[in-house]
Design a protein around this motif. Structure first.
Motif, mmCIF file in Angstrom:
data_model
loop_
_atom_site.group_PDB
_atom_site.id
_atom_site.type_symbol
_atom_site.label_atom_id
_atom_site.label_comp_id
_atom_site.label_asym_id
_atom_site.label_seq_id
_atom_site.Cartn_x
_atom_site.Cartn_y
_atom_site.Cartn_z
ATOM 1 N N ALA A 80 49.686 66.233 70.082
ATOM 2 C CA ALA A 80 50.997 65.775 69.598
ATOM 3 C C ALA A 80 52.094 66.111 70.599
ATOM 4 O O ALA A 80 52.991 65.298 70.861
ATOM 5 N N VAL A 81 52.026 67.269 71.202
ATOM 6 C CA VAL A 81 53.038 67.676 72.178
ATOM 7 C C VAL A 81 52.969 66.785 73.418
ATOM 8 O O VAL A 81 53.998 66.345 73.942
ATOM 9 N N GLU A 82 51.761 66.470 73.898
ATOM 10 C CA GLU A 82 51.611 65.582 75.055
ATOM 11 C C GLU A 82 52.152 64.190 74.758
ATOM 12 O O GLU A 82 52.822 63.576 75.594
ATOM 13 N N ILE A 83 51.889 63.699 73.558
ATOM 14 C CA ILE A 83 52.391 62.379 73.167
ATOM 15 C C ILE A 83 53.914 62.383 73.141
ATOM 16 O O ILE A 83 54.557 61.458 73.632
ATOM 17 N N CYS A 84 54.493 63.425 72.589
ATOM 18 C CA CYS A 84 55.957 63.530 72.560
ATOM 19 C C CYS A 84 56.528 63.564 73.968
ATOM 20 O O CYS A 84 57.557 62.943 74.248
ATOM 21 N N ASN A 94 60.881 71.129 67.889
ATOM 22 C CA ASN A 94 60.800 71.084 66.427
ATOM 23 C C ASN A 94 59.474 70.537 65.916
ATOM 24 O O ASN A 94 59.339 70.260 64.740
ATOM 25 N N ILE A 95 58.510 70.393 66.797
ATOM 26 C CA ILE A 95 57.207 69.864 66.392
ATOM 27 C C ILE A 95 56.320 71.025 65.959
ATOM 28 O O ILE A 95 56.155 71.996 66.700
ATOM 29 N N PRO A 96 55.758 70.917 64.753
ATOM 30 C CA PRO A 96 54.881 72.002 64.305
ATOM 31 C C PRO A 96 53.603 72.038 65.147
ATOM 32 O O PRO A 96 53.144 71.008 65.621
ATOM 33 N N ILE A 97 53.078 73.197 65.341
ATOM 34 C CA ILE A 97 51.820 73.362 66.069
ATOM 35 C C ILE A 97 50.691 73.249 65.049
ATOM 36 O O ILE A 97 50.683 73.932 64.025
ATOM 37 N N TYR A 98 49.743 72.373 65.328
ATOM 38 C CA TYR A 98 48.632 72.136 64.416
ATOM 39 C C TYR A 98 47.397 72.882 64.884
ATOM 40 O O TYR A 98 47.206 73.133 66.076
ATOM 41 N N SER A 99 46.551 73.192 63.915
ATOM 42 C CA SER A 99 45.266 73.798 64.255
ATOM 43 C C SER A 99 44.391 72.716 64.900
ATOM 44 O O SER A 99 44.689 71.523 64.823
#
Length: 157
Positions: free
Chosen positions: A127-131, A140-145
């Protein structure tokens, strides 16, 4: 969008890229783009037109047109188009970045190409790479397992 007339053959639309390259394409092929379809519909003359695309470079526009022609072929099966699509989005090492093709397809409203490029751009990314790719702020993006990330990937396939 400024439209000027062209001396291209009847039934042809001329697209002008941001770097002043001209591409003549068949009207029926151009109509796969909702943006071009609307621009053509708003043209009040029967003359051939030149549509300037100030945000799309010639190399990118050439790839988009290649996609439009392939998907405009009535005699090509859906399976053959799918196989062709898989090769088409492998632009690694190309002078034309896939993200630029995605942005052009989005501007031109070519949904099939948007979907195809988007899937390739985000495949295997967190998700972070996509952002980061799309220029979104990540604080503000939550970190997912790992399990949650995998669930998101499954949903996107």
């Amino acid at each position: 969008m400024e439209i000027i007339t062209s001396t291209a053959p009847p039934g042809t639309i001329t697209l002008k890229s941001s770097d002043e390259q001209f591409f003549g394409i068949e009207r029926s092929i151009a109509l796969q783009s909702k943006t071009l379809e609307q621009t053509i519909a708003n043209n009040q003359t029967d003359q051939n037109i030149v549509i300037p695309l100030r945000t799309i470079k010639g190399s990118v526009l050439a790839k988009v047109i290649e996609y439009l022609y392939k998907h405009g072929e009535a005699e090509t099966s859906d399976e053959d188009k799918k196989n062709w699509d898989e090769q088409f989005v492998n632009l690694d090492g190309s002078d034309t970045p896939l993200f630029d093709v995605l942005r052009a397809a989005n501007f031109l409203k070519i949904q099939g190409l948007v979907d195809l490029a988007y899937k390739k751009v985000i495949k295997g990314k967190t998700a972070v790479e996509i952002c980061r790719i799309f220029g979104f702020q990540t604080q503000n993006i939550p970190i997912y397992s790992d399990e949650e990330e995998e669930e998101v990937r499954r949903c996107l396939q």
